[in-house]
Design a protein around this motif. Sequence first.
Motif, PDB file in Angstrom:
ATOM      1  N   ARG A   1       0.843  -1.196   0.000  1.00  0.00           N
ATOM      2  CA  ARG A   1       0.000   0.000   0.000  1.00  0.00           C
ATOM      3  C   ARG A   1       0.877   1.245   0.000  1.00  0.00           C
ATOM      4  N   CYS A   2       0.414   2.248  -0.698  1.00  0.00           N
ATOM      5  CA  CYS A   2       1.094   3.550  -0.681  1.00  0.00           C
ATOM      6  C   CYS A   2       0.337   4.462   0.272  1.00  0.00           C
ATOM      7  N   GLY A   3       0.749   5.706   0.313  1.00  0.00           N
ATOM      8  CA  GLY A   3       0.055   6.674   1.144  1.00  0.00           C
ATOM      9  C   GLY A   3      -1.394   6.836   0.748  1.00  0.00           C
ATOM     10  N   HIS A   4      -1.667   6.747  -0.533  1.00  0.00           N
ATOM     11  CA  HIS A   4      -3.037   6.863  -1.032  1.00  0.00           C
ATOM     12  C   HIS A   4      -3.709   5.511  -0.852  1.00  0.00           C
ATOM     13  N   ASN A   5      -4.923   5.497  -0.404  1.00  0.00           N
ATOM     14  CA  ASN A   5      -5.605   4.261  -0.047  1.00  0.00           C
ATOM     15  C   ASN A   5      -5.769   3.287  -1.210  1.00  0.00           C
TER      16      ASN A   5
ATOM     17  N   LEU B   1       9.193   3.988   1.920  1.00  0.00           N
ATOM     18  CA  LEU B   1       8.246   4.618   0.997  1.00  0.00           C
ATOM     19  C   LEU B   1       8.802   5.895   0.377  1.00  0.00           C
TER      20      LEU B   1
END
Length: 153
Positions: A67-71, A100
Amino acid sequence: MTWDERVRAVAGHGFTERQAGFLVTVMLPAGVCLARHYPAFARITQGQKVHDFFTRLVTRGFATKRRCGHNTARLYHVHHKPLYVAIGDPDNRHRRPLPLGRAVERLMLLDAVLSDRRLTWLATERAKVAHFTLARRGQPPSRSTCPRSRRET
């Protein structure tokens, strides 16, 4: 090793030529990508082919998904050693896990590589040495030293 040799070697792991070309493009400068990078490279629309390709990368252990910062965004880290052996760079630093913040830097680099295919991209140390050695000797640099032009010495 030339660009075409790298693509053929990666394709030998069960990928199409287009998929192998994308993986080589990802592995050399970045080692990480987002799903949106594949359709940009292949000039296709986001859809089932993109989903199936990344699902296969993860399920076969060629890449990990994070997962990245954006959901909704997922970061794919291509780390499978046999793929890097196939491109002639088994100890590439891009195989190592990364925070990240560093992944974001590499994603921006990959965006730059994919943004203009007319530009010469010197991805490996060997390509850079060849390019600047020839330039210092007063000879014009050849596009054949660059993987973006499909060839590398």
